[in-house]
Design an enzyme around this catalytic site. Structure first.
Site, short mmCIF file in Angstrom:
data_model
loop_
_atom_site.label_atom_id
_atom_site.label_comp_id
_atom_site.label_asym_id
_atom_site.label_seq_id
_atom_site.Cartn_x
_atom_site.Cartn_y
_atom_site.Cartn_z
N LYS A 54 0.73 -1.21 0.11
CA LYS A 54 -0.01 -0.05 0.00
C LYS A 54 0.97 1.22 -0.07
CE LYS A 54 -3.86 -2.27 2.20
NZ LYS A 54 -4.55 -2.75 3.43
N GLN A 98 -4.25 -1.47 9.66
CA GLN A 98 -4.28 -2.76 9.02
C GLN A 98 -4.90 -3.81 10.17
OE1 GLN A 98 -3.18 -3.48 5.85
NE2 GLN A 98 -4.26 -5.59 6.34
N ASP A 124 -11.42 3.44 4.33
CA ASP A 124 -11.46 1.93 4.48
C ASP A 124 -13.24 2.04 4.38
OD1 ASP A 124 -9.52 0.03 3.96
OD2 ASP A 124 -9.21 -0.02 6.30
#
Ligand code: NAP
Length: 308
Positions: A54, A98, A124
């Site tokens: 990422k 994460q 997200d």
């Protein structure tokens, strides 16, 4: 018949090539690039890999991204303090924590952390405010994986409106937002889960079948209407030689890859489905690359909304 393989890498590349110039324009206008904070807790090797890729992808798209690490024994309070600091940060437009978090943080740690992220930085799309907006079809930040599936269908010219869609899996991260996005695109949607009776028969009604259950090769040909589009979201690392031998004949590309590496990442869809489906996403190279592309797009969106 052999299914057309839907190339997630190509679609992800197309999305990223659209994100880059928009990032450059925003950077020139705002005097700083859109910023993404990646929060990594503990030593899970897969999480390290995901955060690394990422970070790299964000840099390639012109975003500012940095990693905020906490040790595996960090407390939930320490993590919430970090999230609060990032919520106030003027240079971060997006925050991604994460998962999975270390088990020692407790069973509801993820929910508490996702709830603590400022909704306008929630790239997200997991915050309840953004989920509520998704239900009402007015969200800007939507979960990356299901949004990526919609991009893949659209860019592969697969019609959604008026079609029967079946989603296997009802998680907050994939199944539920996937079902809502398909519904908003005028599909007739059925959501299945572990207590759905006669799952293959329900799935056989689908023009678009999305498998997001995390059970390798679970979806066999009896689940699939001939010609249907099958989207394989599942990613499970398998190191059991017997399972691999059952799925892939000697000399095939995937069997050779397993013999070299000792493990393979498998989707939820059995390889035999390629003979029945009209279109199919491979694993790897299907849905996976889109998740990161949509994260970049969400960070750009969050920055545009914050910077005006
Ligand atoms: P999850 O939270 O474990 O949810 C799995 C869902 O599948 C649950 O709703 C469960 O039903 C259902 N299920 C399990 N076994 C079933 C069965 N035998 N029959 C019918 N339904 C069954 O998983 P997730 O987070 O949604 O992830 C699903 C998969 O997608 C995983 O392999 C994950 O690694 C992968 N994934 C991939 C990406 C990507 O970028 N490619 C991103 C996210 C996730 P119940 O609710 O009844 O338990």
């Amino acid at each position: 018949m052999s299914a057309t393989l839907l190339d997630g890498n190509a679609v992800a590349l197309a999305i990223r090539s659209e994100v880059r110039p928009a990032v450059d324009r925003l950077t020139a206008r705002a005097g700083r690039p859109p910023g993404l904070a990646l929060v990594l807790v503990g030593d899970d090797p897969a999480s390290h890999l995901y955060v690394g890729s990422k970070l790299k992808s964000a840099g390639e798209s012109g975003l500012f991204a940095d990693v905020h690490r906490l040790p595996a024994n960090a407390s939930l309070d320490e993590l919430l303090t970090l999230v609060d600091r990032l919520n106030q940060s003027p240079i971060h437009d997006g925050i991604l924590v994460q998962s999975p978090l270390p088990a020692a943080m407790g069973p509801d740690a993820e929910r508490r952390v996702f709830d603590a992220i400022a909704p306008d930085k929630d790239v997200d799309g997991f915050h309840p405010l953004n989920v509520g907006k998704l239900v009402q079809e007015r969200a800007t930040l939507v979960a990356c994986t299901p949004s990526g599936v919609i991009e893949l269908l659209d860019r592969s010219h697969i019609q959604i409106a008026g079609k029967r869609a079946v989603v296997i899996g009802r998680s907050d991260i994939v199944g539920k937002p996937m079902a809502l996005l398909l519904l908003h695109r005028h599909a007739t949607v059925t959501v299945c889960h572990s207590r759905t009776p006669d799952l293959p028969a329900v799935c056989r009604e689908a023009d678009i079948l999305v498998a997001a259950l995390g059970k390798p090769a679970f979806v066999t040909r009896e689940f699939v209407k001939p010609g249907a589009t099958v989207i394989d979201v599942g990613t499970t690392r398998v190191d059991d030689a017997q399972t691999i031998a059952r799925l892939f004949a000697p000399g095939t590309k995937r069997r050779i890859a397993f013999e070299k590496r000792g493990a393979l990442v498998l989707g939820d869809v059995h390889p035999e489905v390629e003979e029945v489906a009209g279109a199919l996403t491979p694993v790897p190279g299907g849905v996976g690359p889109l998740t990161i592309a949509l994260l970049l797009k969400n960070t750009l969106r969050a920055a545009e909304a914050r910077l005006g």
